[in-house]
Structures are given as C-alpha cells and as structure tokens.
Design an enzyme around this catalytic site. Structure first.
Site, PDB file in Angstrom:
ATOM      1  N   ASP A   1      -3.213  -4.309   2.497  1.00 22.30           N
ATOM      2  CA  ASP A   1      -3.263  -2.909   2.920  1.00 22.30           C
ATOM      3  C   ASP A   1      -2.393  -2.156   1.923  1.00 22.30           C
ATOM      4  OD1 ASP A   1      -3.568  -0.552   4.335  1.00 22.30           O
ATOM      5  OD2 ASP A   1      -1.853  -0.985   5.636  1.00 22.30           O
TER       6      ASP A   1
ATOM      7  N   GLU B   1      -8.132  -2.905   0.926  1.00 21.39           N
ATOM      8  CA  GLU B   1      -8.753  -1.771   1.624  1.00 21.39           C
ATOM      9  C   GLU B   1      -9.039  -0.641   0.638  1.00 21.39           C
ATOM     10  OE1 GLU B   1      -6.886  -0.752   5.470  1.00 21.39           O
ATOM     11  OE2 GLU B   1      -7.286   1.325   4.946  1.00 21.39           O
TER      12      GLU B   1
ATOM     13  N   ASP C   1       1.086  -2.081   8.844  1.00 20.62           N
ATOM     14  CA  ASP C   1       0.522  -2.441   7.538  1.00 20.62           C
ATOM     15  C   ASP C   1       0.281  -3.956   7.425  1.00 20.62           C
ATOM     16  OD1 ASP C   1       1.523   0.262   5.843  1.00 20.62           O
ATOM     17  OD2 ASP C   1       2.760  -0.365   7.528  1.00 20.62           O
TER      18      ASP C   1
END
Lengths: 168, 195
Positions: free
Chosen positions: A7, A67, A140
């Site tokens: 992330d 991501e 996260d």
C-alpha cells in the site's frame, strides 16, 4: 508462491508478505516502512527504497502487487506518493520481481467480494483469510496484506485460465 | 608598497577586532562540524527504524551435513522453539549444535564415508588455473568449486604420466562414489607439492 503486497505512501508504506500454497494463504510477515515528516523528500524516498530492498533480500518474494493510485484533490500529495511508488517499482525491478498493479476496486472485490466495501470490512476479511489474531494496524498494513491476497487470487485464476487454454 | 604599509598599520591598530573575528570563525566551524555529525547520526538512527515488522519471525533451523566431498544444507522453519526442539528430539541423526543466534540454530552432522548428492550427481576432479587439485560441480570449465585439495607439481606430473592422463584431468574426471573419489585422490597425491 510468495507475494509482497504494497500500500504505497510517503509517510507509511504498508506491506504484507503471504505465501500461497494451493488454496491456502499463509502470512509470512507484515508491517510498515515509515518515514518522518520533517525529512527531505529525497531522504524519505531513499529510506523507502532501502526498506523495500531489505524486504526483497530477506523474503525473496516471487511477485509484488501494488495498489494503483487515484487522487482527485491534493495534487502535491499525488506527486509525492507517485515518487514513492517510483522507488518501489525500481527496487522490484532491481530484485528481478514481477510487478502487478490493482485498483482499490479490484482489491476490495477480491478480498471482500464487493467493490464498494468499507475499510473495516476489508480489514476483517484480511484477518479472517489469514487467520490473524487481531486486525493489523495501522490500516496501511492491512491494505498491504489485502493487495497481496488480491494478487494471490488473481494469479490463481490466471493460471487456471492458462491451463484451460484461455488467453488472458 | 604604501598600500601594504597602510594595511599593516591598520592590522596593528585593530588587533583586538581581528582576534575576535578569528574566535568567531573557529566557533562557527565547530558548530557546523557538530551539526553535520548530529545529522549523520540522526540519519542513521532513522534509517534503522524505517522498517517495522509485526508478525513474529519463525525459528530457523539450518542443518548442514558435511560429507567426505561436499556439504548438503537443509533449512527448516518452525513457529516456536518448542516445536523446533521436538523435531530435533525425533531425529536419529546425531546433530551437533554449533551456533545459536537470535532465532537461528545451526546444527552439523559429519558423514565421512559417503559423498554429498551434488558430488555423486555432478562431481568432477580437475585442476584449477593455479594447479590445485579440485572437485568441481560440473566440468572444470564451469568453475563451480566444491572442494580443493593440494597444489600439484605439474612438471613432475608431465614427466611421469602420459599426456592423455593429464589431458583427462584438465577436462575433468567424473566421480560417482567414494571408491572413485579415493582412487583419483590417491593417484594424484604423490604429485602434491611438498609430498
């Protein structure tokens, strides 16, 4: 197959390493790479790069899933996180690791089964799928694991399609 | 020349001011040096704490079997120390603990009457560039060294053995078992320098 899910961020990079054995997913390690706000951007990028390199060297993942970014308000943040993503991709390329990118919609779809799922639902599913005692914190970290799960599922489907002669 | 004289006179008159300036310069240099050192320390400590992990690292058991030729290494992971210990207790092999550091255990076992699988499957005796009798994984041209022995007196070797024997050694002599291993070793032992 060992998958490293990321992330991306400049202050906190959430990461999750999972091992896929057939249909079984096992967490290997998860955590974060954090950089202090007062530091120069170049120093923070270096810390992220070094942290990523450390993860590649120690856990030797077969693939990295990251991501995709969607920003519509703060352009400055978008640029900085984009730079952080750049050093992560560079570290992956240097380690010879394949990279896959997923949108938040794809990740939620893969983990919860619903693209508009809320953050808490994603975290609960991550905890359940990986048999963790608690929800990983900060968010996260859970997101890093979610990206890894998303890739493990997608890679499995892709392999199945290849085996059955479908072109992807 | 008058300019130089003027400057000297000025310096003599302003001696105090000059000394003050020099002290200021020295202090400024010292402060800069200290700040650079602090920054380096701060950088180092910040770099060290950049990666934080949450899951417990597994216990790693490194099992090294040292054969007559070659070593075989196996790595096992355990969730906790008790499971690791329980696994060791079930083994018939007399493993010796040689290192224990954090969560890593290294255990060794000696097998002096057999060759490691790598030697049986791909072992070749050959001569290194500097004339050392060596066992390679694959033909010597691939230069994957498994074990080295002694330097060979190549002049004496050339005078005693037919050229074809030397050529065979240079190309690599395949070994498959302990008998092959001992035979080649005893054949070339007498050509060892200092033998």
């Amino acid at each position: 197959m060992i998958v490293l899910g990321i992330d991306p961020g400049i202050a906190i990079v959430g990461f999750g390493l999972i091992q896929q054995e057939g249909n079984h997913l096992k967490p290997i390690q998860y955590g974060s790479i954090t950089t202090k706000a007062g530091l120069k951007t170049e120093r923070r990028l270096k810390q992220i790069y070094d942290g990523m390199t450390q993860l590649f060297n120690k856990y030797k993942p077969d693939a990295m899933a990251i991501e995709k970014l969607y920003f519509n308000r703060n352009v400055t943040t978008a640029f900085t996180v984009g730079q952080a993503r750049g050093v992560m991709l560079l570290a992956a390329e240097e380690a010879g690791v394949d990279v896959a990118e997923y949108t938040p919609l794809q990740i939620k779809q893969a983990v919860v089964g619903y693209g508009q799922a809320e953050k808490n639902q994603v975290q609960e599913m991550v905890k359940m799928l990986l048999h963790l005692k608690d929800k990983p914190k900060p968010d996260d970290v859970a997101d890093g694991l979610a990206v890894a799960i998303c890739h493990a599922h997608s890679a499995g489907i892709q392999q199945l399609m290849t085996e059955r002669g479908f072109q992807t | 020349m008058p300019l130089l004289r003027k400057l000297r006179r000025l310096l003599r008159r302003r001696k105090g001011l000059l000394a003050l300036g020099m002290i200021f310069m020295a202090l400024a240099t010292l402060a800069w040096t200290l700040s650079v050192a602090d920054e380096a320390d701060e950088r180092q400590s910040k770099d060290e704490e950049a990666v934080q992990v949450m899951a417990d690292e597994p216990f790693v058991l490194v099992l090294e079997t040292n054969y007559l030729c070659g070593t075989q290494t196996e790595i096992k992971q355990f969730e906790d120390e008790q499971t690791l210990q329980a696994w060791i207790d079930t083994q018939d092999v007399p493993w010796q603990l040689v290192e224990k550091k954090d969560r890593t255990y290294v255990m060794v076992h000696e097998v002096k009457d057999d060759l490691a699988p790598v030697c049986k499957e791909e072992g070749y005796f050959g001569l290194s560039e500097d004339g050392v009798l060596t066992i390679y994984q694959g033909p010597p041209t691939e230069n994957q060294v498994i074990q080295t022995f002694f330097r060979i007196d190549t002049e004496r070797l050339e005078s005693k053995l037919p050229a074809s024997e030397i050529h065979t050694l240079q190309e690599g002599i395949r070994i498959r078992d302990v008998a092959d291993y001992r035979q080649v070793l005893s054949m070339y032992e007498e050509f060892a320098i200092g033998y």
